[in-house]
Design a protein around this motif. Structure first.
Motif, PDB file in Angstrom:
ATOM      1  N   ASP A 194       0.812  -1.221   0.000  1.00 61.51           N
ATOM      2  CA  ASP A 194       0.000   0.000   0.000  1.00 61.51           C
ATOM      3  C   ASP A 194       0.850   1.278   0.000  1.00 61.51           C
ATOM      4  O   ASP A 194       0.341   2.364   0.245  1.00 61.51           O
ATOM      5  N   SER A 195       2.140   1.136  -0.296  1.00 64.20           N
ATOM      6  CA  SER A 195       2.996   2.319  -0.369  1.00 64.20           C
ATOM      7  C   SER A 195       2.834   3.000  -1.732  1.00 64.20           C
ATOM      8  O   SER A 195       2.101   2.520  -2.603  1.00 64.20           O
ATOM      9  N   ARG A 250      -4.350   0.096  -2.535  1.00 68.10           N
ATOM     10  CA  ARG A 250      -4.319   0.184  -1.063  1.00 68.10           C
ATOM     11  C   ARG A 250      -5.175  -0.911  -0.431  1.00 68.10           C
ATOM     12  O   ARG A 250      -4.908  -1.346   0.690  1.00 68.10           O
ATOM     13  N   GLU A 251      -6.197  -1.351  -1.139  1.00 66.08           N
ATOM     14  CA  GLU A 251      -7.051  -2.436  -0.640  1.00 66.08           C
ATOM     15  C   GLU A 251      -6.641  -3.791  -1.214  1.00 66.08           C
ATOM     16  O   GLU A 251      -6.832  -4.832  -0.567  1.00 66.08           O
TER      17      GLU A 251
END
Length: 574
Positions: free
Chosen positions: A439-440, A459-460
């Motif tokens: 999620d970076s 991110r998910e």
């Protein structure tokens, strides 16, 4: 019909490529090791443990050869050099060693229907160098009633427009069934075939484990290059698909080169039928397997690729039954939903908004439990989805860009928004967004600016989160791959469709009889967002539930109530 997988002495007809699960890597989008925004060989090496931990056996590597990258590497300018943004030959050799060290094998992409127009062969051919003058397919063309130049025939390129391009240097047209930068080789020329055979052997001597052969059934064109039927899917295709010399070309390749090595060969073949698949990849065929595209066209509207239509499960089952039954006695199937040319399967055949995990795992169950060799495309094991292509400038796919322009002209509209829905749904860029590692920033794909947009849902949906989650898509794939590896029935077992006409449930069995008895696997797949109760044959009442994408503790498949996109795998021994 007797399965071809049982030999006369009762033993299984084992081959390592039948028992393998293949993981496809698109290097440009997998992992960037040097921070320039483009995936590379070092990035792949850095992530190999992830691939190995998934449990796969073979890596299929999309083209890494030197190329101007007009078609993302499928336009090759030097077959024996690595494209500089991907690394060096030393990097490639390190990758091969690292793959083999992890008990996996490496299969390379073979693109020999065409080259780049920057290839030395083409540059010499356009200059009429006597040694290379006939390496490509050149024709003078004609003129219309107004004296304007007209291509030699009406054949269409797969990427849109005429399949002919006029070359000012040579003063003739050359044939390109794909982009104008990808001229077709003239396989009628003995020297062309020998150069290609030598190149293939050169790579095999370096230790690779096989080839995926790009559009390999286009090599032979009908003599005289006559006009094609304008009402066919691609005008002229009856004259350049499965041409008269195809079998002799591939048989010669097999006898001269391939048969000398323990390798896996799989041909990508447009408009492939079961009958032609048996000729190309049956017991006596020159190849091991072939890709067909019939199931990937289910969501075409009236057969038109650049459209979006409804599809039905009975249609899918008809296709699956045809191929499973048709190759049972002679041949071997390829099993896939996704690759670098197909949009994400969850966005096509599942529900990415409400049941992404459920539909992603259901689609994975389908691929990993049918008879054939499964192919998993990078990110498929995470349930990655299509992206939103808000502007034409965001597109990188030359095929999508060309067809977007054609659609604008055909529909008499000026704005991309008028064709955005269909182009965004179909573009190959959906498969080419960067792999979502964490999620970076940039999903962990690169420290630089990525060559193509990152899907914002990283991110998910990302590998780091899923590897530690036992309920994730990744973990489910990992368990099913292990189950397939442990059970010969899932590789060699016979296939029976139990509910061919059911509108939402695909239920089938795999069965294998050996000296130890008969093993059966029952697979139940619910392709719908509602619930459904079905009856199954009474003999499966004692079957054991081995895998399910819901938390189930019931083991009775005789009366089954299925949740949205539920997948179940039962096992029964006699």
């Amino acid at each position: 019909m007797m399965s071809s997988q049982i030999l006369s002495d009762g033993e299984l007809d084992r081959e390592w490529w039948k028992e393998a699960v293949v993981y496809q890597i698109y290097p440009r989008s997998f992992s960037d090791g040097d921070g320039d925004g483009v995936g590379d060989l070092q990035g792949i090496i850095d992530r190999l443990d992830y691939v190995a931990d998934l449990g796969v056996d073979v890596i299929w590597l999309n083209p890494v050869y030197d190329s101007p990258q007009e078609d993302n590497g499928y336009d090759i300018s030097d077959y024996r050099t690595i494209y500089h943004e991907f690394g060096t030959m030393a990097d490639w050799e390190a990758l091969l060693e690292a793959v083999h060290d992890r008990d996996m094998r490496l299969v390379m992409d073979l693109v020999v229907n065409h080259t780049s127009d920057q290839h030395e062969w083409f540059q010499k051919s356009r200059q009429r160098d006597p040694a290379y003058e006939d390496y490509y397919i050149w024709r003078e063309g004609d003129t219309d009633e107004d004296g304007e130049p007209v291509p030699p025939n009406n054949w269409e390129s797969f990427f849109g427009g005429s399949a002919w391009e006029y070359d000012e240097v040579r003063g003739e047209y050359y044939l390109h069934l794909y982009d104008t930068s990808q001229p077709d080789l003239n396989w009628r020329n003995d020297a062309v075939r020998q150069d290609v055979f030598d190149t293939i052997e050169w790579w095999l001597e370096k230790g690779i484990d096989g080839f995926r052969m790009d559009v390999i059934n286009l090599l032979s064109k009908v003599e005289g290059l006559p006009d094609g039927d304008p009402d066919s899917e691609w005008t002229g295709s009856e004259h350049f698909i499965d041409g008269p010399e195809m079998q002799s070309y591939l048989t010669a390749l097999d006898e001269a080169v391939l048969s000398n090595y323990d390798v896996m060969t799989v041909g990508e073949m447009p408009q492939l039928t079961v009958e032609s698949a048996r000729e190309y990849a049956g017991t006596d065929g020159p190849l091991d397997m072939a890709f067909h595209f019939q199931h990937t066209k289910l969501d075409y509207d009236d057969g038109e690729r650049w459209s979006v239509g409804d599809w039905s499960l009975p249609e899918l089952k008809t296709i699956v039954d045809r191929w499973q039954d048709g190759l049972a006695a002679d041949g071997w199937n390829t099993l896939y939903w996704e690759n670098h040319d197909q949009p994400r399967s969850v966005s096509r055949y599942g529900d990415p908004e409400n049941y992404r995990r459920e539909s992603a795992t259901l689609l994975g169950t389908f691929v990993l439990t049918l008879r054939g060799t499964p192919y998993i495309y990078q990110g498929q094991e995470l349930g990655m989805t299509n992206a939103d292509w808000e502007t034409m400038d965001a597109l990188r796919d030359v095929d999508a860009i060309n067809h977007a322009r054609e659609l604008l002209e055909r529909n008499g509209v000026d704005e991309y928004d008028d064709v955005r829905e269909v182009v965004g749904y179909r573009t190959r860029d959906n498969a080419r967004t960067p792999m979502q590692w964490d999620d970076s920033r940039n999903a962990g794909f690169t420290d630089g600016d990525p060559w193509i947009k990152v899907n914002p849902n990283y991110r998910e949906i990302n590998a780091t989160a899923q590897r530690t989650d036992e309920e994730s898509v990744y973990s489910y794939y990992r368990r099913l791959i292990q189950l397939r590896s442990d059970r010969d029935v899932l590789v060699y077992g016979d296939y029976t469709d139990l509910l061919p006409g059911h509108e939402t449930v695909f239920a089938f069995t795999r069965s294998l009889s050996t000296d130890a008895g008969t093993e059966r696997v029952l697979v139940v797949l619910h392709f719908d967002d509602g619930t459904e109760t079905i009856d199954l044959p009474v003999e499966y009442a004692d079957a054991t539930l081995r895998e399910c994408n819901y938390d189930r503790d019931d083991t009775d498949p005789e009366m089954v109530t299925l949740a949205p996109y539920e997948a179940r795998v039962y096992e029964l021994f006699d």
